[in-house]
Motif scaffolding. Structure first.
Motif, PDB file in Angstrom:
ATOM      1  N   THR A  35      40.809  59.375  -3.579  1.00  0.00           N
ATOM      2  CA  THR A  35      40.708  60.809  -3.355  1.00  0.00           C
ATOM      3  C   THR A  35      40.401  61.093  -1.890  1.00  0.00           C
ATOM      4  O   THR A  35      39.885  60.242  -1.157  1.00  0.00           O
ATOM      5  CB  THR A  35      39.589  61.416  -4.210  1.00  0.00           C
ATOM      6  OG1 THR A  35      38.356  60.753  -3.883  1.00  0.00           O
ATOM      7  CG2 THR A  35      39.872  61.227  -5.682  1.00  0.00           C
ATOM      8  N   THR A  36      40.731  62.306  -1.466  1.00  0.00           N
ATOM      9  CA  THR A  36      40.293  62.788  -0.170  1.00  0.00           C
ATOM     10  C   THR A  36      38.840  63.238  -0.288  1.00  0.00           C
ATOM     11  O   THR A  36      38.433  63.745  -1.330  1.00  0.00           O
ATOM     12  CB  THR A  36      41.159  63.975   0.283  1.00  0.00           C
ATOM     13  OG1 THR A  36      42.487  63.520   0.533  1.00  0.00           O
ATOM     14  CG2 THR A  36      40.619  64.611   1.546  1.00  0.00           C
ATOM     15  N   THR A  37      38.073  63.034   0.758  1.00  0.00           N
ATOM     16  CA  THR A  37      36.702  63.543   0.773  1.00  0.00           C
ATOM     17  C   THR A  37      36.512  64.474   1.964  1.00  0.00           C
ATOM     18  O   THR A  37      37.088  64.266   3.038  1.00  0.00           O
ATOM     19  CB  THR A  37      35.665  62.406   0.852  1.00  0.00           C
ATOM     20  OG1 THR A  37      35.875  61.650   2.049  1.00  0.00           O
ATOM     21  CG2 THR A  37      35.779  61.490  -0.357  1.00  0.00           C
ATOM     22  N   VAL A  38      35.722  65.504   1.746  1.00  0.00           N
ATOM     23  CA  VAL A  38      35.328  66.438   2.801  1.00  0.00           C
ATOM     24  C   VAL A  38      33.809  66.527   2.768  1.00  0.00           C
ATOM     25  O   VAL A  38      33.230  66.931   1.761  1.00  0.00           O
ATOM     26  CB  VAL A  38      35.945  67.835   2.592  1.00  0.00           C
ATOM     27  CG1 VAL A  38      35.450  68.799   3.664  1.00  0.00           C
ATOM     28  CG2 VAL A  38      37.469  67.766   2.599  1.00  0.00           C
ATOM     29  N   GLN A  39      33.164  66.112   3.859  1.00  0.00           N
ATOM     30  CA  GLN A  39      31.709  66.178   3.937  1.00  0.00           C
ATOM     31  C   GLN A  39      31.319  67.234   4.961  1.00  0.00           C
ATOM     32  O   GLN A  39      31.727  67.158   6.124  1.00  0.00           O
ATOM     33  CB  GLN A  39      31.125  64.820   4.300  1.00  0.00           C
ATOM     34  CG  GLN A  39      31.415  63.755   3.245  1.00  0.00           C
ATOM     35  CD  GLN A  39      30.514  62.549   3.388  1.00  0.00           C
ATOM     36  OE1 GLN A  39      29.351  62.550   2.978  1.00  0.00           O
ATOM     37  NE2 GLN A  39      31.054  61.494   3.968  1.00  0.00           N
ATOM     38  N   LEU A  40      30.537  68.201   4.524  1.00  0.00           N
ATOM     39  CA  LEU A  40      30.169  69.339   5.356  1.00  0.00           C
ATOM     40  C   LEU A  40      28.749  69.191   5.886  1.00  0.00           C
ATOM     41  O   LEU A  40      27.839  68.817   5.144  1.00  0.00           O
ATOM     42  CB  LEU A  40      30.277  70.636   4.556  1.00  0.00           C
ATOM     43  CG  LEU A  40      31.641  70.947   3.906  1.00  0.00           C
ATOM     44  CD1 LEU A  40      31.522  72.195   3.034  1.00  0.00           C
ATOM     45  CD2 LEU A  40      32.712  71.124   4.966  1.00  0.00           C
ATOM     46  N   ASP A  41      28.576  69.487   7.168  1.00  0.00           N
ATOM     47  CA  ASP A  41      27.254  69.585   7.778  1.00  0.00           C
ATOM     48  C   ASP A  41      27.066  71.033   8.207  1.00  0.00           C
ATOM     49  O   ASP A  41      27.766  71.524   9.103  1.00  0.00           O
ATOM     50  CB  ASP A  41      27.134  68.662   8.997  1.00  0.00           C
ATOM     51  CG  ASP A  41      27.233  67.187   8.621  1.00  0.00           C
ATOM     52  OD1 ASP A  41      26.916  66.859   7.471  1.00  0.00           O
ATOM     53  OD2 ASP A  41      27.625  66.383   9.484  1.00  0.00           O
ATOM     54  N   ILE A  42      26.132  71.715   7.566  1.00  0.00           N
ATOM     55  CA  ILE A  42      25.944  73.141   7.800  1.00  0.00           C
ATOM     56  C   ILE A  42      24.843  73.361   8.833  1.00  0.00           C
ATOM     57  O   ILE A  42      23.698  72.932   8.649  1.00  0.00           O
ATOM     58  CB  ILE A  42      25.596  73.860   6.483  1.00  0.00           C
ATOM     59  CG1 ILE A  42      26.766  73.728   5.497  1.00  0.00           C
ATOM     60  CG2 ILE A  42      25.272  75.328   6.736  1.00  0.00           C
ATOM     61  CD1 ILE A  42      26.505  74.324   4.140  1.00  0.00           C
ATOM     62  N   HIS A  43      25.212  74.000   9.930  1.00  0.00           N
ATOM     63  CA  HIS A  43      24.272  74.326  10.994  1.00  0.00           C
ATOM     64  C   HIS A  43      24.110  75.840  11.062  1.00  0.00           C
ATOM     65  O   HIS A  43      24.802  76.591  10.364  1.00  0.00           O
ATOM     66  CB  HIS A  43      24.769  73.762  12.325  1.00  0.00           C
ATOM     67  CG  HIS A  43      25.005  72.280  12.295  1.00  0.00           C
ATOM     68  ND1 HIS A  43      24.014  71.362  12.491  1.00  0.00           N
ATOM     69  CD2 HIS A  43      26.143  71.567  12.064  1.00  0.00           C
ATOM     70  CE1 HIS A  43      24.512  70.133  12.400  1.00  0.00           C
ATOM     71  NE2 HIS A  43      25.804  70.230  12.138  1.00  0.00           N
ATOM     72  N   SER A  44      23.219  76.296  11.920  1.00  0.00           N
ATOM     73  CA  SER A  44      22.950  77.733  11.977  1.00  0.00           C
ATOM     74  C   SER A  44      24.125  78.515  12.533  1.00  0.00           C
ATOM     75  O   SER A  44      24.343  79.673  12.147  1.00  0.00           O
ATOM     76  CB  SER A  44      21.708  77.997  12.827  1.00  0.00           C
ATOM     77  OG  SER A  44      21.861  77.450  14.129  1.00  0.00           O
ATOM     78  N   ILE A 156      40.475  66.545  -4.076  1.00  0.00           N
ATOM     79  CA  ILE A 156      39.655  66.561  -2.867  1.00  0.00           C
ATOM     80  C   ILE A 156      38.210  66.811  -3.270  1.00  0.00           C
ATOM     81  O   ILE A 156      37.894  67.852  -3.858  1.00  0.00           O
ATOM     82  CB  ILE A 156      40.132  67.663  -1.897  1.00  0.00           C
ATOM     83  CG1 ILE A 156      41.605  67.447  -1.529  1.00  0.00           C
ATOM     84  CG2 ILE A 156      39.261  67.709  -0.655  1.00  0.00           C
ATOM     85  CD1 ILE A 156      42.240  68.649  -0.854  1.00  0.00           C
ATOM     86  N   LEU A 157      37.339  65.868  -2.976  1.00  0.00           N
ATOM     87  CA  LEU A 157      35.917  66.004  -3.297  1.00  0.00           C
ATOM     88  C   LEU A 157      35.191  66.592  -2.095  1.00  0.00           C
ATOM     89  O   LEU A 157      35.228  66.023  -0.999  1.00  0.00           O
ATOM     90  CB  LEU A 157      35.312  64.645  -3.655  1.00  0.00           C
ATOM     91  CG  LEU A 157      35.990  63.861  -4.775  1.00  0.00           C
ATOM     92  CD1 LEU A 157      35.239  62.553  -5.035  1.00  0.00           C
ATOM     93  CD2 LEU A 157      36.077  64.684  -6.042  1.00  0.00           C
ATOM     94  N   VAL A 158      34.546  67.706  -2.297  1.00  0.00           N
ATOM     95  CA  VAL A 158      33.844  68.402  -1.221  1.00  0.00           C
ATOM     96  C   VAL A 158      32.344  68.293  -1.469  1.00  0.00           C
ATOM     97  O   VAL A 158      31.862  68.611  -2.556  1.00  0.00           O
ATOM     98  CB  VAL A 158      34.264  69.884  -1.142  1.00  0.00           C
ATOM     99  CG1 VAL A 158      33.562  70.570   0.028  1.00  0.00           C
ATOM    100  CG2 VAL A 158      35.779  70.003  -0.998  1.00  0.00           C
ATOM    101  N   SER A 159      31.617  67.851  -0.461  1.00  0.00           N
ATOM    102  CA  SER A 159      30.168  67.719  -0.594  1.00  0.00           C
ATOM    103  C   SER A 159      29.488  68.210   0.669  1.00  0.00           C
ATOM    104  O   SER A 159      30.081  68.241   1.747  1.00  0.00           O
ATOM    105  CB  SER A 159      29.770  66.262  -0.879  1.00  0.00           C
ATOM    106  OG  SER A 159      30.199  65.420   0.176  1.00  0.00           O
ATOM    107  N   VAL A 160      28.239  68.604   0.533  1.00  0.00           N
ATOM    108  CA  VAL A 160      27.425  68.994   1.676  1.00  0.00           C
ATOM    109  C   VAL A 160      26.517  67.820   2.012  1.00  0.00           C
ATOM    110  O   VAL A 160      25.725  67.373   1.178  1.00  0.00           O
ATOM    111  CB  VAL A 160      26.592  70.253   1.375  1.00  0.00           C
ATOM    112  CG1 VAL A 160      25.627  70.546   2.521  1.00  0.00           C
ATOM    113  CG2 VAL A 160      27.504  71.448   1.148  1.00  0.00           C
ATOM    114  N   ARG A 161      26.657  67.335   3.226  1.00  0.00           N
ATOM    115  CA  ARG A 161      25.873  66.179   3.669  1.00  0.00           C
ATOM    116  C   ARG A 161      24.588  66.613   4.370  1.00  0.00           C
ATOM    117  O   ARG A 161      23.547  65.973   4.241  1.00  0.00           O
ATOM    118  CB  ARG A 161      26.733  65.323   4.605  1.00  0.00           C
ATOM    119  CG  ARG A 161      26.079  64.064   5.125  1.00  0.00           C
ATOM    120  CD  ARG A 161      27.080  63.212   5.881  1.00  0.00           C
ATOM    121  NE  ARG A 161      27.764  63.972   6.933  1.00  0.00           N
ATOM    122  CZ  ARG A 161      28.788  63.494   7.636  1.00  0.00           C
ATOM    123  NH1 ARG A 161      29.264  62.281   7.374  1.00  0.00           N
ATOM    124  NH2 ARG A 161      29.357  64.227   8.573  1.00  0.00           N
TER     125      ARG A 161
END
Length: 443
Positions: A35-44, A156-161
């Motif tokens: 699978t495709t992976t998308v890892q998100l890093d959320i900043h201000s 596509i697996l989307v996660s917040v890192r």
């Protein structure tokens, strides 16, 4: 003449393809595709994303020659960036477009549980919300259909890192959704990302736990401190060849432990601050080497006094080095100014809490053991293990792969058993000493 609406025709084709794949003899099930992976890093002020695209699936979607092509990265790098810019869109809940930029791809080897090893392109992207209009990096719509717009069986697996306000700091990503083709319509629905509900308290608590985990997993940091404390309950016999003598008393032992621990804390707290604020910038490679040397020096000192009476100075000096290593963790999070300020406090408190816990459950047994004849061999064995571990780490960090370094990396899970062993030895040794020194009964 009858006509079929475009949406219905697309859905029909999608169902036919799924049916054909399902009827294929076992091969698809036996070899599931990655699978495709998308890892998100959320900043201000922005969201960074790490996109991982398996080469075999990307080849199916684009027709590019990727598998077995040693020049795939060089040939297709620019085309991949343009492709992703077409298939990666972020908007506010009201539909306002975000600014999307895509970085330079890298080619890596990956492995998933069901698929085994495979190659993938890894690409960093930055998503910036429009200014004003109440746009938030915690609530947005992600439209991403690379590969899946052509390969309907892909997902596509989307996660917040990372999300400071929700206590996520890169250690354990949290999955927030799966993007896949809707087989009823043949379309790829966007993913609604809603990370609201975080707070300053959650962020502080998450950073505190990060400090705790950093020390719990940082075997080298704890080994340095404990090895330096190993001779703390003992007196030094001064002479032509100084050596460790007998137990110096409970009060003196506790005073030595407090002095050394405080000195180490002062040292690493200072460079943690300077490193996190990027006032001091030193690459991690020499720092990791110096940490291994600090363990070696403290271990040799535990065998034979090298700097008797100057343990505080040594703990402070080496604490400065260990603090720089601590700072890399916070600096890598790219926090805002106020988040960095709170994180410095929370991370340092987490480090201290874990250090104090380890010292609290270890040093009483060492002090008790120091009153018995068992302490000299315990000290020598403990210091010798630290010498071997430090030499292994030193070699590995200088680029020499060795079994000692590999073995030293596995020491952490055995810490609780070592403490149990010390407790048993201390109780047995102290009990035996009491019995041996007990006055004989009167005839």
């Amino acid at each position: 003449m009858l006509t079929t609406p475009t949406g219905s025709r697309s859905a029909l084709l999608t169902w036919l393809l799924v049916l054909i794949l399902a009827l294929l003899p076992g091969q698809a099930a036996a070899h599931p595709m990655p699978t495709t992976t998308v890892q998100l890093d959320i900043h201000s002020g922005y969201v960074s994303a790490e996109l991982a695209l398996p080469l075999n699936e990307l080849q199916l979607a684009t027709g590019w020659t990727l598998l077995g092509n040693g020049a795939a990265l060089e040939v297709y790098s620019s085309r991949l960036k343009a492709y992703l810019l077409k298939h990666l869109v972020a908007t506010t809940p009201s539909g306002q477009a975000w600014t999307v930029t895509v970085g330079t791809p890298t080619l890596t080897q990956a492995e998933q549980t069901m698929t085994g090893p495979y190659q993938e392109f890894v690409v960093a992207a930055r998503l910036v919300p429009p200014t004003g209009a109440g746009a938030s990096t915690h609530t947005f719509t992600l439209k991403y259909d690379a590969i899946v717009h052509q390969v309907v069986t892909h997902s596509i697996l989307v996660s917040v890192r990372q999300d400071w306000e929700r206590g996520l700091n890169g250690e354990t990503p949290v999955q927030v959704g799966i993007i896949r083709t809707d087989t009823r319509t043949g379309t790829v629905p966007p993913l609604q990302v809603n990370q609201g509900g975080g707070s300053v308290w959650q962020g502080f608590a998450g950073i505190f736990l990060l400090g705790v985990h950093h020390i719990a997993k940082g075997t080298d940091h704890l080994l340095f401190l404990l090895t330096l404390l190993l001779p703390a309950p003992l007196l030094v016999v001064v002479g032509r060849r100084p050596h460790w003598g007998t137990f110096g008393g409970t009060r003196q032992s506790l005073l030595n432990i407090v002095k050394i621990t405080t000195a180490f804390t002062v040292g690493h707290s200072l460079t943690l601050l300077l490193g996190t604020l990027r006032i001091v910038n030193v690459s991690d490679a020499p720092i990791e080497v110096l940490i291994a040397i600090s363990i070696l020096v403290s271990a040799v000192h535990a065998l034979r006094p090298l700097f008797p009476g100057r343990e505080m100075l040594v703990a402070t000096g080496f604490g400065l080095i260990h603090g720089l290593a601590f700072s890399y963790t916070l600096a890598a999070l790219n926090l805002s100014a106020w988040q960095a300020a709170l994180s410095l406090l929370g991370f340092n408190l987490g480090i201290e809490a874990m250090q104090l816990l380890v010292i609290a459950v270890t040093m009483p047994w060492l002090i008790l053991l120091a009153r018995t004849p068992l302490y000299p061999p315990v000290r020598v064995v403990g210091a010798s293990i630290a010498v071997l571990a430090s030499l292994g780490w030193l070699g590995a960090r200088l680029g020499v792969v060795n079994p000692l370094g590999t073995l030293a990396d596995t020491l952490s899970p055995y810490g609780p058993w070592v403490i149990v062993g010390l407790a048993v030895l201390a109780l047995l040794g102290f009990g035996w000493s009491k019995l041996r020194n007990a006055p004989s009964p009167a005839p």
